[in-house]
Write a protein that holds these residues in place. Sequence first.
Motif, mmCIF file in Angstrom:
data_model
loop_
_atom_site.group_PDB
_atom_site.id
_atom_site.type_symbol
_atom_site.label_atom_id
_atom_site.label_comp_id
_atom_site.label_asym_id
_atom_site.label_seq_id
_atom_site.Cartn_x
_atom_site.Cartn_y
_atom_site.Cartn_z
ATOM 1 N N ASP A 277 -78.526 -9.478 3.372
ATOM 2 C CA ASP A 277 -79.074 -8.256 2.774
ATOM 3 C C ASP A 277 -78.399 -7.944 1.441
ATOM 4 O O ASP A 277 -79.055 -7.571 0.467
ATOM 5 N N LEU A 278 -77.077 -8.084 1.427
ATOM 6 C CA LEU A 278 -76.324 -7.799 0.206
ATOM 7 C C LEU A 278 -76.753 -8.722 -0.930
ATOM 8 O O LEU A 278 -77.045 -8.276 -2.044
ATOM 9 N N LEU A 279 -76.801 -10.028 -0.682
ATOM 10 C CA LEU A 279 -77.112 -10.979 -1.732
ATOM 11 C C LEU A 279 -78.568 -10.880 -2.167
ATOM 12 O O LEU A 279 -78.885 -11.081 -3.348
ATOM 13 N N THR A 280 -79.471 -10.559 -1.248
ATOM 14 C CA THR A 280 -80.871 -10.356 -1.616
ATOM 15 C C THR A 280 -80.996 -9.267 -2.667
ATOM 16 O O THR A 280 -81.747 -9.392 -3.645
ATOM 17 N N ASP A 281 -80.256 -8.182 -2.475
ATOM 18 C CA ASP A 281 -80.310 -7.064 -3.418
ATOM 19 C C ASP A 281 -79.495 -7.322 -4.681
ATOM 20 O O ASP A 281 -79.868 -6.878 -5.776
ATOM 21 N N ALA A 282 -78.370 -8.022 -4.536
ATOM 22 C CA ALA A 282 -77.406 -8.114 -5.631
ATOM 23 C C ALA A 282 -77.719 -9.226 -6.633
ATOM 24 O O ALA A 282 -77.483 -9.060 -7.832
ATOM 25 N N ILE A 283 -78.219 -10.370 -6.178
ATOM 26 C CA ILE A 283 -78.408 -11.507 -7.080
ATOM 27 C C ILE A 283 -79.308 -11.162 -8.267
ATOM 28 O O ILE A 283 -78.985 -11.509 -9.417
ATOM 29 N N PRO A 284 -80.437 -10.463 -8.090
ATOM 30 C CA PRO A 284 -81.233 -10.089 -9.277
ATOM 31 C C PRO A 284 -80.480 -9.177 -10.244
ATOM 32 O O PRO A 284 -80.658 -9.283 -11.469
ATOM 33 N N VAL A 285 -79.623 -8.295 -9.710
ATOM 34 C CA VAL A 285 -78.821 -7.416 -10.569
ATOM 35 C C VAL A 285 -77.831 -8.244 -11.374
ATOM 36 O O VAL A 285 -77.694 -8.072 -12.596
ATOM 37 N N TRP A 286 -77.131 -9.155 -10.721
ATOM 38 C CA TRP A 286 -76.147 -9.995 -11.417
ATOM 39 C C TRP A 286 -76.824 -10.913 -12.439
ATOM 40 O O TRP A 286 -76.264 -11.180 -13.505
ATOM 41 N N THR A 287 -78.025 -11.366 -12.114
ATOM 42 C CA THR A 287 -78.755 -12.227 -13.045
ATOM 43 C C THR A 287 -79.070 -11.484 -14.343
ATOM 44 O O THR A 287 -79.040 -12.072 -15.437
ATOM 45 N N THR A 288 -79.337 -10.201 -14.244
ATOM 46 C CA THR A 288 -79.661 -9.405 -15.425
ATOM 47 C C THR A 288 -78.525 -9.407 -16.442
ATOM 48 O O THR A 288 -78.760 -9.485 -17.655
ATOM 49 N N VAL A 289 -77.279 -9.327 -15.966
ATOM 50 C CA VAL A 289 -76.139 -9.238 -16.897
ATOM 51 C C VAL A 289 -75.626 -10.608 -17.315
ATOM 52 O O VAL A 289 -74.670 -10.710 -18.087
ATOM 53 N N LEU A 290 -76.257 -11.671 -16.831
ATOM 54 C CA LEU A 290 -75.879 -13.041 -17.186
ATOM 55 C C LEU A 290 -76.691 -13.483 -18.411
ATOM 56 O O LEU A 290 -77.912 -13.311 -18.446
ATOM 57 N N ARG A 291 -76.025 -14.034 -19.407
ATOM 58 C CA ARG A 291 -76.734 -14.469 -20.618
ATOM 59 C C ARG A 291 -77.590 -15.693 -20.320
ATOM 60 O O ARG A 291 -77.363 -16.424 -19.336
ATOM 61 N N ARG A 292 -78.587 -15.917 -21.188
ATOM 62 C CA ARG A 292 -79.385 -17.129 -21.081
ATOM 63 C C ARG A 292 -78.491 -18.346 -21.298
ATOM 64 O O ARG A 292 -77.685 -18.383 -22.223
ATOM 65 N N GLY A 293 -78.630 -19.322 -20.443
ATOM 66 C CA GLY A 293 -77.761 -20.492 -20.496
ATOM 67 C C GLY A 293 -76.467 -20.313 -19.724
ATOM 68 O O GLY A 293 -75.717 -21.277 -19.548
#
Length: 349
Positions: A277-293
């Motif tokens: 449940d945690l990773l389902t919710d969190a991974i899209p949030v963390w992806t947002t703050v990750l730069r392209r590449g």
Amino acid sequence: MPQYAILVQPSANRVYTQNAARLLSNELLALDDLLLGGRVAAAGGPVERRLGGVPYLVLDAPDLTVDDLRVLANLSSLFALFELRDDGSLLPLDAPRLDRYDDDLLTILKYIGKTNEQLTRLLLNLTAAAALPVEGFLGSRVRVLDPMCGRGTTLNQALMYGWDAYGVDVDRRDVEAYTAFAARWLQDKRLKHRSSSSRVRVAGRNLGRRTTFELAATKDEYRAGDVQTLEITQGDTLDTDRMYRAGFFDVVVADAPYGIQHGSVTGPRTPSRSPRDLLTDAIPVWTTVLRRGGAMGLSWNTKVLPREDLVAMLRDAGLEPLDGPAFLGLAHRVDQAIERDVVVARKPR
């Protein structure tokens, strides 16, 4: 053809030591693929051998450059690097690590649930190598986020490499303990630094409390403004995309809650024992703050979340998991209830 021998560093954790040579071999092959042009694999790859009754990894490696050897020097379980002579003798090689500080930065803190330092280095190595060219891995100022930082094992390893380290954690006691450790360690080492604390408020909402350190390894670097950032925020990881702008980080690394000994947390007051449940919710949030590449690296307990399910989450968030043989050979037993694995995924450019 030159031969090299890597002395495998023993771990204080007996179970990890049993897997150290295999994990080191796969880490080496992954870094070879990402940073060294595949030259180690083309020459046959590393082979485990016992020399004088001690385990080594031996590899044929033609035409390795000085920078290539510097990459090898940072392998997570490398204790020493040698040239293996035809007569069986070992010639120590001076291949400097990225390390900028005394190693007690990594080892002095002891507490229940601490991630093994060698596993932390392995995870950070592979994730950074997926995000950076070799010259960036060896010489750039990398921004690293651990969005579930606990008491800072990943942050300390990032600092050791000379990178900027940012952490978020919901547990006030862990954040306070780590902040106190960082302040005391900087003072004990007489390192030039400054610190500040503030509330993190966005659109009138209080998201947590943040402490920021700016530090340098030498006084000259500090005076020149060549400082590293260490920043710890006590708050909900699901607010990370409100705390930092999109694309701010080069690397996101986390050791996910195992769902057995450690309960995961989906909000400030909502405990959950489901890492899924945690990773389902969190991974899209963390992806947002990750730069392209950039790249995201996660370690987790496969007994509560199968690898294929986590890989599907990463793909759904728009990331591209790395699935070469070396990346599929990193699973290892921690104890009866925990089988830990590592996954690395890159954000498309």
